[in-house]
Design a protein around this motif. Structure first.
Motif, PDB file in Angstrom:
ATOM      1  N   ALA A 174      16.536  -3.311  -3.375  1.00 18.79           N
ATOM      2  CA  ALA A 174      15.344  -3.628  -4.172  1.00 18.79           C
ATOM      3  C   ALA A 174      15.157  -5.134  -4.285  1.00 18.79           C
ATOM      4  CB  ALA A 174      15.463  -3.001  -5.557  1.00 18.79           C
ATOM      5  N   ILE A 175      16.255  -5.850  -4.478  1.00 17.87           N
ATOM      6  CA  ILE A 175      16.189  -7.308  -4.579  1.00 17.87           C
ATOM      7  C   ILE A 175      15.636  -7.906  -3.286  1.00 17.87           C
ATOM      8  CG2 ILE A 175      17.552  -9.423  -4.815  1.00 17.87           C
ATOM      9  CD1 ILE A 175      19.464  -7.830  -6.621  1.00 17.87           C
ATOM     10  N   SER A 176      16.119  -7.405  -2.152  1.00 20.47           N
ATOM     11  CA  SER A 176      15.650  -7.912  -0.856  1.00 20.47           C
ATOM     12  C   SER A 176      14.167  -7.647  -0.669  1.00 20.47           C
ATOM     13  CB  SER A 176      16.447  -7.252   0.281  1.00 20.47           C
ATOM     14  OG  SER A 176      17.821  -7.596   0.201  1.00 20.47           O
ATOM     15  N   LYS A 177      13.703  -6.477  -1.127  1.00 20.47           N
ATOM     16  CA  LYS A 177      12.292  -6.115  -0.992  1.00 20.47           C
ATOM     17  C   LYS A 177      11.425  -7.045  -1.849  1.00 20.47           C
ATOM     18  CE  LYS A 177      11.495  -1.727  -0.813  1.00 20.47           C
ATOM     19  NZ  LYS A 177      11.231  -0.306  -1.196  1.00 20.47           N
ATOM     20  N   ILE A 178      11.890  -7.348  -3.066  1.00 22.93           N
ATOM     21  CA  ILE A 178      11.146  -8.248  -3.957  1.00 22.93           C
ATOM     22  C   ILE A 178      11.110  -9.657  -3.365  1.00 22.93           C
ATOM     23  CG2 ILE A 178      11.166  -9.375  -6.211  1.00 22.93           C
ATOM     24  CD1 ILE A 178      12.279  -6.712  -7.340  1.00 22.93           C
ATOM     25  N   GLU A 179      12.252 -10.114  -2.841  1.00 19.62           N
ATOM     26  CA  GLU A 179      12.305 -11.441  -2.222  1.00 19.62           C
ATOM     27  C   GLU A 179      11.344 -11.532  -1.044  1.00 19.62           C
ATOM     28  OE1 GLU A 179      16.426 -11.877  -1.300  1.00 19.62           O
ATOM     29  OE2 GLU A 179      16.926 -12.780  -3.248  1.00 19.62           O
ATOM     30  N   GLU A 180      11.265 -10.453  -0.278  1.00 22.92           N
ATOM     31  CA  GLU A 180      10.329 -10.420   0.861  1.00 22.92           C
ATOM     32  C   GLU A 180       8.889 -10.508   0.366  1.00 22.92           C
ATOM     33  OE1 GLU A 180       9.044  -7.396   4.503  1.00 22.92           O
ATOM     34  OE2 GLU A 180      10.951  -7.108   3.453  1.00 22.92           O
ATOM     35  N   ASN A 181       8.574  -9.775  -0.705  1.00 22.52           N
ATOM     36  CA  ASN A 181       7.226  -9.821  -1.279  1.00 22.52           C
ATOM     37  C   ASN A 181       6.866 -11.229  -1.730  1.00 22.52           C
ATOM     38  OD1 ASN A 181       6.809  -7.104  -0.890  1.00 22.52           O
ATOM     39  ND2 ASN A 181       7.216  -6.513  -3.004  1.00 22.52           N
ATOM     40  N   ILE A 182       7.790 -11.875  -2.428  1.00 24.92           N
ATOM     41  CA  ILE A 182       7.539 -13.219  -2.958  1.00 24.92           C
ATOM     42  C   ILE A 182       7.339 -14.212  -1.822  1.00 24.92           C
ATOM     43  CG2 ILE A 182       8.512 -15.106  -4.320  1.00 24.92           C
ATOM     44  CD1 ILE A 182       7.508 -12.610  -5.879  1.00 24.92           C
ATOM     45  N   GLY A 183       8.048 -14.012  -0.736  1.00 19.48           N
ATOM     46  CA  GLY A 183       7.893 -14.906   0.404  1.00 19.48           C
ATOM     47  C   GLY A 183       6.564 -14.768   1.106  1.00 19.48           C
ATOM     48  N   GLU A 184       5.942 -13.596   0.973  1.00 20.52           N
ATOM     49  CA  GLU A 184       4.692 -13.331   1.684  1.00 20.52           C
ATOM     50  C   GLU A 184       3.451 -13.369   0.806  1.00 20.52           C
ATOM     51  OE1 GLU A 184       5.317  -9.494   3.343  1.00 20.52           O
ATOM     52  OE2 GLU A 184       6.650 -10.203   4.956  1.00 20.52           O
ATOM     53  N   ILE A 185       3.616 -13.308  -0.502  1.00 20.82           N
ATOM     54  CA  ILE A 185       2.482 -13.147  -1.405  1.00 20.82           C
ATOM     55  C   ILE A 185       1.601 -14.402  -1.432  1.00 20.82           C
ATOM     56  CG2 ILE A 185       3.580 -14.020  -3.525  1.00 20.82           C
ATOM     57  CD1 ILE A 185       2.307 -11.591  -4.988  1.00 20.82           C
ATOM     58  N   GLU A 186       0.301 -14.187  -1.561  1.00 17.88           N
ATOM     59  CA  GLU A 186      -0.636 -15.299  -1.671  1.00 17.88           C
ATOM     60  C   GLU A 186      -0.511 -15.933  -3.051  1.00 17.88           C
ATOM     61  OE1 GLU A 186      -1.407 -12.145  -1.235  1.00 17.88           O
ATOM     62  OE2 GLU A 186      -2.355 -11.860   0.713  1.00 17.88           O
ATOM     63  N   SER A 187      -1.094 -17.116  -3.224  1.00 15.78           N
ATOM     64  CA  SER A 187      -1.086 -17.749  -4.543  1.00 15.78           C
ATOM     65  C   SER A 187      -1.915 -16.912  -5.511  1.00 15.78           C
ATOM     66  CB  SER A 187      -1.651 -19.168  -4.470  1.00 15.78           C
ATOM     67  OG  SER A 187      -3.053 -19.127  -4.236  1.00 15.78           O
TER      68      SER A 187
END
Length: 293
Positions: A188-201
């Motif tokens: 779950a942590i890895s999935k959240i980190e991936e989201n944060i790396g890709e999310i727009e401002s």
């Protein structure tokens, strides 16, 4: 009215709160007549404070977030109730700085990086809870993230954004906070980190027509979510003549006597909403009478 929403993953691994605070930050700019950079800085702070207020449990609970990084803007303060209604104050509302090396408003330059972030929670105990952490960037979001991790031992991600128009009005403002819950697994942590790396401002998402619900779901993309609640909030000051009277009485009888002896009216301004309270010498004499009873 602005909107704040809260979601939790169905597996209990994470929580997210997200909001669109455009109207609140617009009112902040109208009241304090802030320059673009200060609007962005104070707007980020009040957005974070509003979400932190909404996370409080007690109906009468409040949270105050104060930051002073020794920058030209001076002290920045935001206060929120448990419904997310918030108010804010900045010591120096007009700070003009060149854009930073990313071509963005230089929030860090206005706030400064040599100081502390303070969070004071009044949750009905004898003494309020006070947490403090060093400022790490002056960009506000990173400093809030660091506060949660260091002072509350809660791994978190905070994202904030304020988009200011050329005429100094506020086009968009909002933010989100993700917090990992006890027992959160590495996947779950890895999935959240991936989201944060890709999310727009945040402001890009708002500019693209996304609302608070959309932002929360985008922040936790790939998770099954349950919506906890949603509510509306606004810029709201709780000042009143009675509060100002109590503040004057707290300055001491001798000070009140000096005010009463002066033929001029005493004027008190609220730092948060700029409302003026005027007391005549006769009004001050009545306060003295009430105080000595």
């Amino acid at each position: 009215m602005d909107k704040v929403v809260r979601y939790i993953t169905q597996d209990g691994s994470a929580f997210v709160i997200a909001c669109d605070s455009t109207e609140t930050v617009s009112e902040l700019e109208r009241i304090h007549k802030t320059s673009a950079t200060v609007t962005a800085a104070l707007g980020r702070l009040i957005t974070a404070c509003s979400m932190m207020g909404d996370m409080l449990k007690g109906k009468e609970d409040t949270v105050t977030v104060r930051i002073n990084g020794a920058g030209p803007a001076g002290d920045l303060i935001a206060v929120s109730d448990s419904s997310g209604n918030a108010r804010a104050y900045v010591q120096n509302p007009v700070v003009e700085l060149p854009l930073n090396n990313k071509g963005k408003l230089d929030v860090s330059g206005a706030v400064g990086t040599d100081g502390m972030l303070y969070v004071i929670k009044d949750i009905g105990l004898k003494e309020p809870y006070v947490g403090q952490t060093p400022i790490i960037s002056g960009e506000i979001a990173e400093d809030i993230t660091n506060y949660f991790a260091t002072s509350e031992q809660t791994p978190s991600v905070c994202a904030l954004g304020v988009l200011v128009n050329p005429d100094l009005s506020v086009q968009h403002a909002g933010g989100f906070i993700i917090q990992l819950l006890p027992g959160c697994e590495e996947e779950a942590i890895s999935k959240i980190e991936e989201n944060i790396g890709e999310i727009e401002s945040v402001t890009t998402m708002l500019s693209n027509g996304m609302n608070a619900d959309d932002i929360a779901k985008r922040a936790l993309k790939g998770f099954e979510l349950d919506k906890l609640d949603e509510s509306e909030f606004c810029y709201k000051c709780n000042c009143s003549k009675e509060r100002v009277e109590n503040a004057l009485i707290s300055t001491g009888i001798e000070n009140l006597k000096e005010m009463a002896a002066d033929s001029k009216n005493t004027e008190v301004d609220c730092h948060f909403c700029n409302k003026k309270y005027v007391f005549t010498p006769e009004d001050i004499k009545k306060l003295i009478d009430n105080a000595v009873k």
